[in-house]
Design a protein around this motif. Structure first.
Motif, PDB file in Angstrom:
ATOM      1  N   HIS A  79      84.355  36.377  64.916  1.00 10.70           N
ATOM      2  CA  HIS A  79      84.534  34.994  64.474  1.00 10.70           C
ATOM      3  C   HIS A  79      85.185  34.963  63.098  1.00 10.70           C
ATOM      4  CE1 HIS A  79      81.632  34.449  67.730  1.00 10.70           C
ATOM      5  NE2 HIS A  79      82.158  33.243  67.829  1.00 10.70           N
ATOM      6  N   VAL A  80      85.642  33.795  62.730  1.00  3.96           N
ATOM      7  CA  VAL A  80      86.290  33.601  61.420  1.00  3.96           C
ATOM      8  C   VAL A  80      85.348  34.089  60.303  1.00  3.96           C
ATOM      9  CG1 VAL A  80      87.020  31.778  59.827  1.00  3.96           C
ATOM     10  CG2 VAL A  80      87.721  31.685  62.219  1.00  3.96           C
ATOM     11  N   PRO A  81      85.828  34.999  59.433  1.00  5.10           N
ATOM     12  CA  PRO A  81      84.939  35.569  58.412  1.00  5.10           C
ATOM     13  C   PRO A  81      84.486  34.560  57.351  1.00  5.10           C
ATOM     14  CG  PRO A  81      87.179  36.430  58.181  1.00  5.10           C
ATOM     15  CD  PRO A  81      87.176  35.570  59.409  1.00  5.10           C
ATOM     16  N   VAL A  82      83.305  34.831  56.785  1.00  2.48           N
ATOM     17  CA  VAL A  82      82.749  33.995  55.713  1.00  2.48           C
ATOM     18  C   VAL A  82      82.791  34.813  54.421  1.00  2.48           C
ATOM     19  CG1 VAL A  82      80.695  32.777  54.906  1.00  2.48           C
ATOM     20  CG2 VAL A  82      81.225  32.834  57.370  1.00  2.48           C
ATOM     21  N   ILE A  83      83.357  34.242  53.369  1.00  6.84           N
ATOM     22  CA  ILE A  83      83.494  34.960  52.094  1.00  6.84           C
ATOM     23  C   ILE A  83      82.713  34.226  51.013  1.00  6.84           C
ATOM     24  CG2 ILE A  83      85.158  35.816  50.372  1.00  6.84           C
ATOM     25  CD1 ILE A  83      87.244  35.952  52.625  1.00  6.84           C
ATOM     26  N   ASP A  84      81.884  34.974  50.297  1.00  7.93           N
ATOM     27  CA  ASP A  84      81.044  34.402  49.246  1.00  7.93           C
ATOM     28  C   ASP A  84      81.805  34.412  47.911  1.00  7.93           C
ATOM     29  OD1 ASP A  84      79.099  33.650  47.494  1.00  7.93           O
ATOM     30  OD2 ASP A  84      77.608  35.130  48.167  1.00  7.93           O
ATOM     31  N   LEU A  85      82.029  33.224  47.366  1.00  6.59           N
ATOM     32  CA  LEU A  85      82.788  33.140  46.102  1.00  6.59           C
ATOM     33  C   LEU A  85      81.880  33.146  44.863  1.00  6.59           C
ATOM     34  CD1 LEU A  85      85.544  30.441  46.923  1.00  6.59           C
ATOM     35  CD2 LEU A  85      85.667  32.925  47.190  1.00  6.59           C
ATOM     36  N   ALA A  86      80.588  33.405  45.042  1.00  4.73           N
ATOM     37  CA  ALA A  86      79.654  33.333  43.905  1.00  4.73           C
ATOM     38  C   ALA A  86      80.142  34.113  42.670  1.00  4.73           C
ATOM     39  CB  ALA A  86      78.260  33.781  44.329  1.00  4.73           C
ATOM     40  N   PRO A  87      80.646  35.347  42.831  1.00  3.37           N
ATOM     41  CA  PRO A  87      81.085  36.086  41.635  1.00  3.37           C
ATOM     42  C   PRO A  87      82.151  35.349  40.819  1.00  3.37           C
ATOM     43  CG  PRO A  87      80.996  37.535  43.536  1.00  3.37           C
ATOM     44  CD  PRO A  87      80.798  36.143  44.057  1.00  3.37           C
ATOM     45  N   LEU A  88      82.934  34.510  41.456  1.00  5.63           N
ATOM     46  CA  LEU A  88      83.961  33.756  40.712  1.00  5.63           C
ATOM     47  C   LEU A  88      83.319  32.788  39.740  1.00  5.63           C
ATOM     48  CD1 LEU A  88      86.734  32.485  43.112  1.00  5.63           C
ATOM     49  CD2 LEU A  88      86.751  34.463  41.625  1.00  5.63           C
ATOM     50  N   ARG A  89      82.179  32.235  40.142  1.00  5.11           N
ATOM     51  CA  ARG A  89      81.501  31.252  39.283  1.00  5.11           C
ATOM     52  C   ARG A  89      80.965  31.968  38.044  1.00  5.11           C
ATOM     53  NH1 ARG A  89      82.950  29.143  43.295  1.00  5.11           N
ATOM     54  NH2 ARG A  89      84.612  28.378  42.003  1.00  5.11           N
ATOM     55  N   GLN A  90      80.479  33.235  38.216  1.00  2.40           N
ATOM     56  CA  GLN A  90      79.919  33.959  37.074  1.00  2.40           C
ATOM     57  C   GLN A  90      81.002  34.466  36.138  1.00  2.40           C
ATOM     58  OE1 GLN A  90      77.843  36.457  39.698  1.00  2.40           O
ATOM     59  NE2 GLN A  90      76.683  34.634  40.304  1.00  2.40           N
ATOM     60  N   GLU A  91      82.108  34.937  36.730  1.00  5.92           N
ATOM     61  CA  GLU A  91      83.150  35.527  35.885  1.00  5.92           C
ATOM     62  C   GLU A  91      84.302  34.559  35.790  1.00  5.92           C
ATOM     63  OE1 GLU A  91      83.726  39.663  37.059  1.00  5.92           O
ATOM     64  OE2 GLU A  91      81.903  39.366  38.218  1.00  5.92           O
ATOM     65  N   ALA A  95      83.975  42.634  41.005  1.00  5.15           N
ATOM     66  CA  ALA A  95      83.423  41.727  42.030  1.00  5.15           C
ATOM     67  C   ALA A  95      84.505  40.791  42.556  1.00  5.15           C
ATOM     68  CB  ALA A  95      82.266  40.928  41.450  1.00  5.15           C
ATOM     69  N   VAL A  96      85.427  40.425  41.667  1.00  3.42           N
ATOM     70  CA  VAL A  96      86.524  39.544  42.090  1.00  3.42           C
ATOM     71  C   VAL A  96      87.502  40.351  42.961  1.00  3.42           C
ATOM     72  CG1 VAL A  96      88.412  38.085  41.285  1.00  3.42           C
ATOM     73  CG2 VAL A  96      86.238  38.092  40.046  1.00  3.42           C
ATOM     74  N   GLU A  97      87.681  41.614  42.578  1.00  8.25           N
ATOM     75  CA  GLU A  97      88.567  42.479  43.365  1.00  8.25           C
ATOM     76  C   GLU A  97      88.080  42.576  44.816  1.00  8.25           C
ATOM     77  OE1 GLU A  97      89.875  46.904  42.518  1.00  8.25           O
ATOM     78  OE2 GLU A  97      89.979  45.640  40.729  1.00  8.25           O
ATOM     79  N   ASP A  98      86.753  42.625  44.973  1.00 10.77           N
ATOM     80  CA  ASP A  98      86.162  42.689  46.307  1.00 10.77           C
ATOM     81  C   ASP A  98      86.487  41.404  47.094  1.00 10.77           C
ATOM     82  OD1 ASP A  98      84.434  43.804  48.307  1.00 10.77           O
ATOM     83  OD2 ASP A  98      82.987  42.246  47.731  1.00 10.77           O
ATOM     84  N   ILE A  99      86.394  40.256  46.410  1.00 14.76           N
ATOM     85  CA  ILE A  99      86.722  38.977  47.065  1.00 14.76           C
ATOM     86  C   ILE A  99      88.200  38.981  47.473  1.00 14.76           C
ATOM     87  CG2 ILE A  99      86.931  36.479  46.743  1.00 14.76           C
ATOM     88  CD1 ILE A  99      84.568  36.579  44.851  1.00 14.76           C
ATOM     89  N   VAL A 100      89.050  39.446  46.554  1.00  7.99           N
ATOM     90  CA  VAL A 100      90.493  39.466  46.832  1.00  7.99           C
ATOM     91  C   VAL A 100      90.787  40.315  48.069  1.00  7.99           C
ATOM     92  CG1 VAL A 100      92.729  40.273  45.924  1.00  7.99           C
ATOM     93  CG2 VAL A 100      91.160  39.008  44.435  1.00  7.99           C
ATOM     94  N   THR A 101      90.113  41.471  48.175  1.00 12.89           N
ATOM     95  CA  THR A 101      90.314  42.335  49.350  1.00 12.89           C
ATOM     96  C   THR A 101      89.902  41.599  50.622  1.00 12.89           C
ATOM     97  OG1 THR A 101      89.807  44.223  47.964  1.00 12.89           O
ATOM     98  CG2 THR A 101      89.718  44.603  50.335  1.00 12.89           C
ATOM     99  N   LYS A 102      88.742  40.930  50.559  1.00  8.87           N
ATOM    100  CA  LYS A 102      88.262  40.221  51.757  1.00  8.87           C
ATOM    101  C   LYS A 102      89.195  39.064  52.123  1.00  8.87           C
ATOM    102  CE  LYS A 102      83.394  41.333  51.353  1.00  8.87           C
ATOM    103  NZ  LYS A 102      82.289  41.120  50.428  1.00  8.87           N
ATOM    104  N   HIS A 107      81.345  27.688  46.703  1.00 11.75           N
ATOM    105  CA  HIS A 107      82.705  27.299  46.331  1.00 11.75           C
ATOM    106  C   HIS A 107      82.748  26.386  45.114  1.00 11.75           C
ATOM    107  CE1 HIS A 107      81.097  23.891  48.420  1.00 11.75           C
ATOM    108  NE2 HIS A 107      81.007  24.594  49.543  1.00 11.75           N
ATOM    109  N   GLY A 108      81.583  25.936  44.649  1.00  5.45           N
ATOM    110  CA  GLY A 108      81.565  25.131  43.424  1.00  5.45           C
ATOM    111  C   GLY A 108      81.737  23.632  43.624  1.00  5.45           C
ATOM    112  N   VAL A 109      81.927  23.172  44.871  1.00  3.95           N
ATOM    113  CA  VAL A 109      82.045  21.720  45.103  1.00  3.95           C
ATOM    114  C   VAL A 109      80.657  21.181  45.455  1.00  3.95           C
ATOM    115  CG1 VAL A 109      83.125  19.898  46.491  1.00  3.95           C
ATOM    116  CG2 VAL A 109      84.425  21.959  45.897  1.00  3.95           C
ATOM    117  N   SER A 110      80.265  20.088  44.795  1.00  4.69           N
ATOM    118  CA  SER A 110      78.882  19.623  44.946  1.00  4.69           C
ATOM    119  C   SER A 110      78.607  19.007  46.307  1.00  4.69           C
ATOM    120  CB  SER A 110      78.558  18.655  43.793  1.00  4.69           C
ATOM    121  OG  SER A 110      78.245  17.375  44.273  1.00  4.69           O
TER     122      SER A 110
END
Ligand code: AKG
Ligand code: FE2
Length: 372
Positions: A42-54, A66-73, A89-92
């Motif tokens: 199925h369509v993959p799910v990617i966690d953007l949490a590290p972007l919020r911290q860094e 951690a961002v590099e890992d997101i970029v790879t995914k 994703h940061g949207v309320s």
């Protein structure tokens, strides 16, 4: 066999819906709107949490591990699927709930009320209930508004013939809620643009220039009413999105299907905390087919209305889209350049008019292929 076939016409006469909605058998849904049982991924799910911290490191061009890992995914998802979901994703969620409630209030209004802000031949923004995708009627109603401030009317311009946002007086808060939503989702879209650029080996800000000033991005409020014959129609027929990215939120009902690389239609399982992202035609061309703009469609159902809110993240009208030299390296470009504003205008006109052929596609600009 087409819908003109006498046998088909006879069976259509027994249906309680306008034949303009009824698809040829080969284009009808094959699975129910909420059937996710297909095997093979199925369509993959990617966690953007590290972007919020860094925060902002991706924007500065410095890439933390951690961002590099997101970029790879993100890169893998774009190559394998052309689609992915993002969480954290940061949207309320509160803002989403406000938009859902307000959009429902609008679509619940009588048709004459909604048509006060209907789009016209001169102005493609506003309410619409007869969109054609691939020359068939979609089982849906939409309200479109542009994201750039340039599309707002100022005092004295009320009768302007230029393309402009049309805000209904009822519900009066729709405008404010949509504008808040638009700011939040545009921020997410710019971040995703940065991640996708990094995944292609480019600086995070490589494409940002095309969103400076007036860009062609629009947000659509999609309303798919319940349907008595969901097996012979679609909420949106199969299509590809023409822009750079689509950043979409769907409710819990389900119905969005993506064409997997093996040809199977796969449902995108709704998650309350997720946005569904896909790369559009512009990224297919920029990346010289490394990332492909994937066909998708929407299945409707008999029991529950469905809502979805895509942001079509489109570059400015002046943008000339062509394969990016840094991505090409030694490869030959597979597309000649085209102007995005012209492409979008030509593509959109196909949504209004019953054309005898499919409207403009990026394949019209294909070069350097054996088959051309
Ligand atoms: O409603 C959805 O989930 C998808 C809508 C879509 O593909 C579109 O509006 O282009
Ligand atoms: Fe789409």
């Amino acid at each position: 066999m087409g819908v003109e076939d006498p046998v088909v016409l006879e069976s259509l006469a027994n249906l309680s819906i306008d034949p303009a909605f009824v698809l040829d058998p080969e284009h009808r849904p094959t699975r129910k709107h909420n059937d996710y049982s297909i095997s093979g991924g199925h369509v993959p799910v990617i966690d953007l949490a590290p972007l919020r911290q860094e925060k902002s490191s991706a924007e500065e061009g410095k890439v933390e591990p951690a961002v590099e890992d997101i970029v790879t995914k993100v890169g893998q998802a774009c190559e394998e699927w052309g689609f992915f979901q993002v969480i954290n994703h940061g949207v309320s969620l509160e803002l989403l709930e406000e938009l859902q409630a307000t959009a429902k209030e609008f679509f619940d209004l009588p048709i004459e009320e909604k048509r006060k802000v209907r789009r016209t031949l001169n102005n493609g923004l506003g309410y619409y209930d007869t969109e054609l995708t691939k020359n068939k009627r979609d089982w849906k109603e939409v309200f479109d508004f542009a994201v750039s401030k340039e599309f707002e009317l100022h005092e004295g311009e009320e009768n302007s013939s230029k393309t402009h946002n049309q805000w209904p007086s009822n519900p009066s808060r729709l405008r404010e809620v949509c504008q808040k939503w638009s700011e939040a989702v545009e921020r997410l879209a710019l971040q995703l643009l940065g991640l996708i650029s990094l995944s292609l080996g480019l600086p995070a800000t490589h494409f940002h220039q095309h969103w400076h000033g007036a860009h062609m991005s629009a947000i659509r409020l999609n309303y798919y009413p319940v349907c008595p014959h969901p097996d012979v129609v679609l909420g949106v027929s199969r299509h590809k999105d023409p822009g750079a990215l689509t950043v979409l939120v769907q409710d819990e009902v389900g119905g969005l299907e993506v064409r997997r690389k093996d040809g199977q239609w796969v449902g995108v399982q709704p998650r309350r905390d997720a946005f569904v992202i896909n790369v559009g035609d512009a990224f297919q061309v920029w990346s010289n087919d490394k990332y492909q703009s994937i066909e998708h469609r929407v299945v409707v159902n008999e029991n529950k209305d469905r809502f979805s809110f895509p942001l079509f993240f489109n570059p400015s009208a002046q943008t000339d889209v062509a394969p990016v030299p840094e991505i090409l390296g030694q490869e030959l470009p597979l597309y000649g350049p085209y102007n995005f504003g012209h492409f979008l205008a030509t593509r959109s006109s196909g949504n209004y008019t019953l054309l005898g052929k499919e409207n403009i596609q990026i394949s019209d600009f294909a070069i350097n292929r054996d088959s051309t």
